[in-house]
Design an enzyme around this catalytic site. Structure first.
Site, PDB file in Angstrom:
ATOM      1  N   PRO A  89      -1.630   3.423  -1.927  1.00  0.00           N
ATOM      2  CG  PRO A  89       0.476   3.052  -2.862  1.00  0.00           C
ATOM      3  CD  PRO A  89      -0.207   3.340  -1.570  1.00  0.00           C
ATOM      4  CD  GLU A 116      10.018   0.722  -0.891  1.00  0.00           C
ATOM      5  OE1 GLU A 116       9.266   0.010  -1.570  1.00  0.00           O
ATOM      6  OE2 GLU A 116      10.673   1.661  -1.364  1.00  0.00           O
ATOM      7  NE  ARG A 154     -13.518  22.777  -7.028  1.00  0.00           N
ATOM      8  CZ  ARG A 154     -14.628  22.738  -7.718  1.00  0.00           C
ATOM      9  NH1 ARG A 154     -15.457  21.729  -7.598  1.00  0.00           N
ATOM     10  NH2 ARG A 154     -14.928  23.695  -8.557  1.00  0.00           N
ATOM     11  CG  ASP A 169     -26.044  21.951  -9.485  1.00  0.00           C
ATOM     12  OD1 ASP A 169     -26.639  22.950  -9.077  1.00  0.00           O
ATOM     13  OD2 ASP A 169     -25.301  21.245  -8.774  1.00  0.00           O
TER      14      ASP A 169
HETATM   15  C1  JD8 Z   1       1.223   6.662   0.313  1.00  0.00           C
HETATM   16  C2  JD8 Z   1       4.672   5.638   0.643  1.00  0.00           C
HETATM   17  C3  JD8 Z   1       5.454   5.356  -1.680  1.00  0.00           C
HETATM   18  C4  JD8 Z   1       4.328   3.273  -2.416  1.00  0.00           C
HETATM   19  C5  JD8 Z   1       6.861   2.025  -2.807  1.00  0.00           C
HETATM   20  C6  JD8 Z   1       7.078   4.228  -3.721  1.00  0.00           C
HETATM   21  C7  JD8 Z   1      -1.987   7.440  -2.725  1.00  0.00           C
HETATM   22  N1  JD8 Z   1      -2.332   7.013  -5.669  1.00  0.00           N
HETATM   23  C8  JD8 Z   1      -1.173   6.845  -4.977  1.00  0.00           C
HETATM   24  N2  JD8 Z   1      -0.022   6.429  -5.514  1.00  0.00           N
HETATM   25  N3  JD8 Z   1       0.902   6.332  -4.566  1.00  0.00           N
HETATM   26  C9  JD8 Z   1       0.380   6.682  -3.380  1.00  0.00           C
HETATM   27  C10 JD8 Z   1       1.135   6.612  -2.124  1.00  0.00           C
HETATM   28  C11 JD8 Z   1       2.489   6.234  -2.162  1.00  0.00           C
HETATM   29  C12 JD8 Z   1       3.177   6.059  -0.967  1.00  0.00           C
HETATM   30  C13 JD8 Z   1       2.556   6.274   0.267  1.00  0.00           C
HETATM   31  C14 JD8 Z   1       0.514   6.836  -0.877  1.00  0.00           C
HETATM   32  C15 JD8 Z   1       3.509   5.994   1.271  1.00  0.00           C
HETATM   33  N4  JD8 Z   1       4.461   5.666  -0.700  1.00  0.00           N
HETATM   34  C16 JD8 Z   1       5.576   3.837  -1.829  1.00  0.00           C
HETATM   35  C17 JD8 Z   1       4.421   1.780  -2.667  1.00  0.00           C
HETATM   36  C18 JD8 Z   1       5.651   1.411  -3.425  1.00  0.00           C
HETATM   37  N5  JD8 Z   1       6.756   3.465  -2.543  1.00  0.00           N
HETATM   38  C19 JD8 Z   1      -0.961   7.010  -3.610  1.00  0.00           C
HETATM   39  N6  JD8 Z   1      -2.784   7.787  -1.994  1.00  0.00           N
END
Ligand code: JD8
Length: 235
Positions: A89, A116, A154, A169
């Protein structure tokens, strides 16, 4: 192009990988997807991959040693080490232009987390390209990795048929505008008719109508796209 996916849940992938377009690309040897279970790089009796956060707080954190050792082993398994992507995230957001950039690599190593998230030292040591698929919370990186594979594959020459790639395109969020509305049989359904212009056979008028619909939709739904320079057509 080769994708190596590092995950605690490899079973989430076969259904996705078996879908028609990706399956065909794999059969034609344009794409190779390999799954690796991070748990196989644990060394303790309990095969632990996570532990409680130092400093307290809810949930569990992915431990550095199995993850770092898994990534290093996978990268060293081939002369082409590949570009390491961590789904997170905290990453820069995946856009069509980022997808194009990623498609420029011969090998992507996609690191998926859970719980987490990752022990900070995993990023500090491996310095991955951190990518997020959007501003919402997922339960882990697996679905995000599938999004990356989907968007990137893709763009590999030969994966799409000529029909699909040539269309790319002229319209779609790829460029500046949203797509125009599409219609197929029947000509009338529950009182809703196909616009006359599409049945006219006048290709000039059809093209003009589609362009105008495309622009109108973009103005109404995604005006933000119109202010942006086109960052996708080049790189
Ligand atoms: C990797 C663990 C969950 C995230 C506590 C819930 C990407 N766009 C995106 N949203 N969330 C992710 C993502 C979430 C992940 C992990 C990616 C590994 N979590 C965690 C932080 C809060 N839990 C993502 N790409």
């Amino acid at each position: 192009m080769r994708f190596d996916v590092l995950t605690l849940f490899p079973d989430m992938f076969p259904g996705y990988i078996g879908q028609s377009l990706l399956k065909l690309a794999i059969e034609r040897e344009l794409v190779d997807v390999r799954l690796h279970d991070i748990r196989e790089w644990t060394t303790d009796r309990h095969r632990s991959v996570d532990d409680r956060p130092f400093g307290g707080g809810p949930g569990m954190v992915l431990m550095a040693p199995p993850v770092v050792e898994c990534v290093e082993a996978i990268q060293q398994s081939d002369a082409e080490r590949g570009h390491l992507v961590m789904l997170s995230p905290q990453g820069r957001q995946l856009t069509q232009s980022v997808a194009k950039e990623l498609a420029g690599h011969d090998r992507l190593v996609l690191l998926c987390g859970r719980y987490e998230g990752f022990d900070q030292r995993i990023s500090d040591i491996l310095k991955p390209d951190e990518i997020s698929v959007g501003d919402y919370v997922l339960n882990g990186g697996e679905v995000a990795a599938m999004v990356v594979i989907d968007a990137v594959m893709r763009l590999i020459p030969g994966v799409l048929g000529d029909d699909e790639s040539s269309q790319q395109d002229s319209f779609s969020i790829d460029g500046q505008n949203l797509e125009f509305p599409q219609y197929t049989r029947p000509r009338e359904y529950r009182g809703h008719e196909v616009p006359d212009v599409l049945l006219s056979g006048d290709h000039g008028r059809i093209a003009q109508w589609r362009q105008q619909q495309s622009l109108e939709r973009t103005q109404q739904r995604r005006a933000d796209l119109l202010d942006k320079p086109d960052t996708t057509s080049g790189d």
